[in-house]
Every structure is written in C-alpha cells, then in structure tokens.
Design a protein around this motif. Sequence first.
Motif, PDB file in Angstrom:
ATOM      1  N   CYS A  93      -0.853   2.938  -5.045  1.00  6.65           N
ATOM      2  CA  CYS A  93      -1.905   3.520  -4.200  1.00  6.65           C
ATOM      3  C   CYS A  93      -2.745   2.420  -3.550  1.00  6.65           C
ATOM      4  CB  CYS A  93      -2.804   4.433  -5.033  1.00  6.65           C
ATOM      5  SG  CYS A  93      -2.063   6.019  -5.476  1.00  6.65           S
ATOM      6  N   THR A  94      -3.036   1.394  -4.298  1.00  3.17           N
ATOM      7  CA  THR A  94      -3.822   0.280  -3.768  1.00  3.17           C
ATOM      8  C   THR A  94      -3.087  -0.407  -2.624  1.00  3.17           C
ATOM      9  OG1 THR A  94      -4.863  -0.090  -5.924  1.00  3.17           O
ATOM     10  CG2 THR A  94      -4.929  -1.902  -4.352  1.00  3.17           C
ATOM     11  N   VAL A  95      -1.792  -0.591  -2.804  1.00  2.00           N
ATOM     12  CA  VAL A  95      -0.984  -1.274  -1.786  1.00  2.00           C
ATOM     13  C   VAL A  95      -0.832  -0.426  -0.530  1.00  2.00           C
ATOM     14  CG1 VAL A  95       1.311  -2.164  -1.235  1.00  2.00           C
ATOM     15  CG2 VAL A  95       0.274  -2.666  -3.466  1.00  2.00           C
ATOM     16  N   PHE A  96      -0.620   0.886  -0.708  1.00  2.00           N
ATOM     17  CA  PHE A  96      -0.282   1.754   0.427  1.00  2.00           C
ATOM     18  C   PHE A  96      -1.466   2.576   0.947  1.00  2.00           C
ATOM     19  CE2 PHE A  96       3.854   0.870  -1.424  1.00  2.00           C
ATOM     20  CZ  PHE A  96       4.651   0.692  -0.295  1.00  2.00           C
ATOM     21  N   GLY A  97      -2.648   2.364   0.397  1.00  2.00           N
ATOM     22  CA  GLY A  97      -3.819   3.068   0.892  1.00  2.00           C
ATOM     23  C   GLY A  97      -3.868   4.540   0.549  1.00  2.00           C
ATOM     24  N   LYS A  98      -3.347   4.889  -0.622  1.00  2.00           N
ATOM     25  CA  LYS A  98      -3.397   6.272  -1.101  1.00  2.00           C
ATOM     26  C   LYS A  98      -4.463   6.397  -2.185  1.00  2.00           C
ATOM     27  CE  LYS A  98       0.501   6.936   1.214  1.00  2.00           C
ATOM     28  NZ  LYS A  98       0.478   7.584   2.564  1.00  2.00           N
ATOM     29  N   GLN A  99      -4.708   7.642  -2.603  1.00  2.00           N
ATOM     30  CA  GLN A  99      -5.626   7.881  -3.714  1.00  2.00           C
ATOM     31  C   GLN A  99      -4.922   8.766  -4.730  1.00  2.00           C
ATOM     32  OE1 GLN A  99      -9.498   9.270  -2.536  1.00  2.00           O
ATOM     33  NE2 GLN A  99     -10.418   8.775  -4.490  1.00  2.00           N
ATOM     34  N   GLN A 100      -5.019   8.363  -5.987  1.00  2.00           N
ATOM     35  CA  GLN A 100      -4.356   9.131  -7.036  1.00  2.00           C
ATOM     36  C   GLN A 100      -5.290  10.205  -7.601  1.00  2.00           C
ATOM     37  OE1 GLN A 100      -1.681   8.455 -11.111  1.00  2.00           O
ATOM     38  NE2 GLN A 100      -2.794   6.735 -10.229  1.00  2.00           N
ATOM     39  N   VAL A 101      -4.735  11.390  -7.779  1.00  2.00           N
ATOM     40  CA  VAL A 101      -5.433  12.479  -8.464  1.00  2.00           C
ATOM     41  C   VAL A 101      -4.701  12.714  -9.779  1.00  2.00           C
ATOM     42  CG1 VAL A 101      -6.156  14.894  -8.391  1.00  2.00           C
ATOM     43  CG2 VAL A 101      -6.081  13.540  -6.272  1.00  2.00           C
TER      44      VAL A 101
END
Length: 283
Positions: A126-134
Amino acid sequence: MKIIECPRDAMQGIQEFIPTDMKVDYLNQLLKVNFDTLDFGSFVSPKAIPQLKDTAEVLNRLDLNQTKTKLLAILANERGAEDACKFEEIQYLGFPLSVSETFQQRNTNKSIQEAFETVQNIQNLCTVFGKQQVVYLSMGFGNPYGDPYSPEMMVEFVESLKTMGISIISMADTIGVSNPTIIKPLFEELIRLHPDIEFGAHLHSTPHTAREKVVAAYEAGCRRFDGALRGFGGCPMAKDELVGNLATEQLLEVAKELKEDSGINEMELAKSLLMSNTVFSHA
C-alpha cells in the motif's frame, strides 16, 4: 456517516454464477448512489470464491467518470494484493484478520500469526502503490468455535495493527452474534484508546435486530458502517447457516432517524433496489 456498500459480500456466497454483464450493470448503478465506498470485488483464488473470478474484467468495465465513490477490493494474501495494486482505480485493499484461530484457517488458510505477517506485507505494498489498507477484524464480537475471545483481546489486536500503520479497522460481526451490550462498550473503549483510528462496523444481522446494533455502534462514536442492499450475503467460510449483511436501506433509515447526512441519492438508490431483485434472484 460513511456508508460502505458491499455487493461483493452479497454475491460471494451465491453458487450459481451471476453473469459478468449483470454484475457490471449493477455496480455501475450503485456507483450513481453516492456511497462513500463500494466493496465491489475480490482478488482471491477462483477455487475459493468462484463467484468473483471475473473481478478484474468487471473493474475494467466500470464507469468511474461521474462518481465520487471509492473502490475497495478484498484479498486474502499478498498475491491478491499485488493483483489489486495493478489497478489505479482501487483506493482500498481490505484484508480479513480473524481473532478466531479456527476461522482464520477456514477463511484464508493461515494462522493468526501468519495473517499478521500478511497484513504487514500488504501494508508495505500500500505504501509503494498509494493504497490504503482496511483491516476487518472478523469474529470481532465472538465466535461459535469456542476459541478464546474477550474485549481485551480486541484491544491487543488493534494496538498491534496500529504499530503496522493501519488507520482503518472495521469490526466485523461475521455470524451475527453481536448485540448492543457487546457493541457499545467495545467501540467506546477502542475509540477512547485510539481516536486517530477510523473504526467501522461491518455487522451481520437479522432485520429485527439491525436497528439496535447500528444505534449502539453510533452512540459509541462509530461513523463508518457497511451494508448490502436488502441484506443479502454472509460469509460462506463461516458456518452452514448464514446471517445476512446489514440491509443498507435499513441502515439509511436509522441514519435519518439519527439526523445523520449520508449523502445518498434517493432516486438512484430506488433504482438500485429494483435492480437487486434481478441480480439476487440467483440466491
């Protein structure tokens, strides 16, 4: 109040395959309703959830030009996360972390310890690809297997997730065992201890107990709620008797009662409810 619509959860347990065209039409209609987030699909093994084997194709056919609704995909391992990260359209990656060892094995074929490692690896992606984990804490209000459970365990799980950088945690009532006397004090304690974490409620419920569950979570400070139109769905990995999802239309009625603005387009919601009858005639 944030409303997360979960057609993925509603569809995943249906054995007869819902045609891809029908899924695309239904999801495109849901995107007009102005939900905060759409839990639209899952990047998991087609052997585990054959109903969702067409998630990538469905995603490529969604009309995202006129919607503010964000997309969330569920996954069970790093490979699924890697697949989801290929799509810029997906903002959220959802991972089910169970506080029940039995259910974690049934749901993702992992131990709880292995699942925590997966959470960390997904968070790195997520950090690398600009996502957010739920992270969904499944069996978050108890379990039917006799596995250990306590509110103190939930606090420990949340604290561990926070050290990994997780900032959205949804408490998931996977089999509908929760009640207001459990829901309210648990949310109150978690929100008191971690006001910087966004806590959500993913409740499974029968229609006659839904309102009191929503009100209990709301009064404790929760403002993120998952639902599925008409209450379809339930986790096929949980046990034989499924308890459906919280019906979104019932959730919205409670929101009105609480004078909460959900931002929902009522006309498009009505169209979606009508369409759901066709989609879930397979159930």
